[in-house]
Scaffold this active site. Sequence first.
Site, PDB file in Angstrom:
ATOM      1  CG  ASP A 252      -1.757   1.181   1.392  1.00 42.46           C
ATOM      2  OD1 ASP A 252      -2.670   1.331   0.565  1.00 42.46           O
ATOM      3  OD2 ASP A 252      -1.530   1.986   2.313  1.00 42.46           O
ATOM      4  CD  GLU A 321      -2.348   2.442  -3.354  1.00 46.56           C
ATOM      5  OE1 GLU A 321      -3.471   2.919  -3.542  1.00 46.56           O
ATOM      6  OE2 GLU A 321      -1.772   2.483  -2.238  1.00 46.56           O
TER       7      GLU A 321
END
Length: 654
Positions: A252, A321
Amino acid sequence: MRLAAIVAGVKMFAAQQLNRATQLILICSLLWIEAPGLSMSSLVSSQTEDFIDWWQHAVFYQIYPRSFKDSNGDGIGDLQGIISKLPYLAETGITATWLSPIFQSPMVDFGYDISDYRAIQPEYGSMADFDQLVHKASSLGIKIILDFVPNHSSDQHEWFKKSVARDPVYENFYVWADGKKNEQGILQPPNNWLSVFYGSAWEWNEQRQQYYLHQFTKEQPDLNYRNPAVVQAMDEVLLFWLNKGVAGFRIDAVNHLYEREDLADEPLSGKTADPLSYEYTKHVHTKDLPEVLAMVQHWRQLLDDYSAKHPDGVTRIMMTEAYADLHVLMDYYETADGVRGSQMPFNFHFITDVDCDSDARDFVYNVEKWLIYMPRGHAANWVMGNHDNPRVASRFGSASVDAMNMLLLTLPGIAVTYNGEELGMEDYREISWEDTVDPPARNAGKKDYKKVSRDPERTPFQWSNASNAGFSTAAKTWLPVNPNYLGLNLAAQQEAARSHYKVYKALIELRKLPTLRRGRFSIEPLSRAVFALRRTLKDYETIVTIINVSAKEQLINLTDFINGPHKLIVEVAGVESTYNPGDFLFMASSHKSDKNWQLQLSPFTGLVLSHGPVGMSAQRRLLLKQIIKSFNVVLVALLMYNLWRHKWTKVNFN
Ligand SMILES: [Ca+2]
Ligand SMILES: [Ca+2]
């Protein structure tokens, strides 16, 4: 040798049991399957296929656990809910899924604020449930990828509490700084850095008498990756979950990992007058620092070492990401000096760079640029949607759902599908202010929340027309169900003769074709309204996807693009298409060139076509392949049985 042995075996078996005519049929059928050079042999021969690792052509299905399936009626999706739907994923043809965070969390940012990296959030289930999930998924051929949130923990994490208390082990686990006094002697944050979710990125801590950095909500303090003890602690978290049997991690917000050490102010962007908006500054000191790349490479090494040490030989992978510049993303794959990082730097260009106003040239450019920049020897990936962005049906329009899935699933490399996109689920933008829970939406206030809220794309999965769309038996679900579930749900789409789900499933089935697994690729705009992509592989059928991204019906002449064949077969057609799978489309022969063959495409629809070398649809041939394989198994079983009953020495070849 294998062929000879089988023929000899059949002869032996046949000599004893069957008449000559039957012998001939058996031998011919085996020759037909086994002989090289015959077109049908391409259906069963896999020994010559280039090695493709499990992830390089997979469809990764993103599950948002809170909204997928509630098993115990509390209105919140959970692990047992996911377990109960694994057979659905398997039936759809999904072989890998990544789960948004399931770890212990106060849920300020719905799991992206983790208070214990090694515990399951109680409302989602227990560690025993997780073990069961991995086990069941594995038995169905589905790999599990977990969401790893390294940039920040929750402020409720033990590490943060100890850091606040200046426990010597944890004192520097987070990014702490003294404030600055302004001219009036009032204490101010150390610099002008801003939170992605609005306002200063610094929060004063009374107990420690210092500010801490939070690039997201103030309940998500940034970890300090300049402290080797943090790196070590997070490595141990990765190893903990690898030992639980996961196949890798989605990492993330990776480009927010590091900030400039001297805490220099960021320059103003000039994009907005609101000094609290994240857009107010250019994030040159808080994003995409070179140290990020080194950390990604470090984690790649950890995963590679783990894979190498484990006898199952399964490659553990990472998907990263980062909404970042193309050059930065390509370095994640591999730097100019050949150091490898992420297998899948997420390609968000279908989300960020094209929309319902894009024309065919925009789509072609959007695809080409990734492939042009991608270093050789890597797999492209295409993300069509996720939990942070409006859904496909809402970005491109509901009429485009099938066409976008055709594009996603016939491009080379990896496809990423957000749960519900196989049905064409739509954003529920009309969620009331009272029901709104997304932090940036709450920060934006009652007047503006609808513009930024991510709740609309996170509503519960629409399984059926039962209450709460079959998601939950609760009186109230954590987010309201989109009221359109009565018409738009999986059960209805499974029953309908044609549906978005059936198109999606047919496309996943088609992806098994060698041409789509490893065929060459090209893409061209045929006009401003229509583009076509082509996949080709020697000795196999060519696959062509044509998409009309305009609001008008288009008549397309494919003669130039396809160059040669007189017959095309419709492999996949959308719900609204005038064509049916299995339809033959005949092109005018060259001597009738005055009657050039034309194809009709309704607004926002696509078609997946095939041609040569066998005049049968690829779907039917995949089915035939299964039948032939089964036939093969039966024959081998008969031979084995016969060998067991009659010794070789007794065989009397005639
Ligand atoms: Ca539940
Ligand atoms: Ca950071």
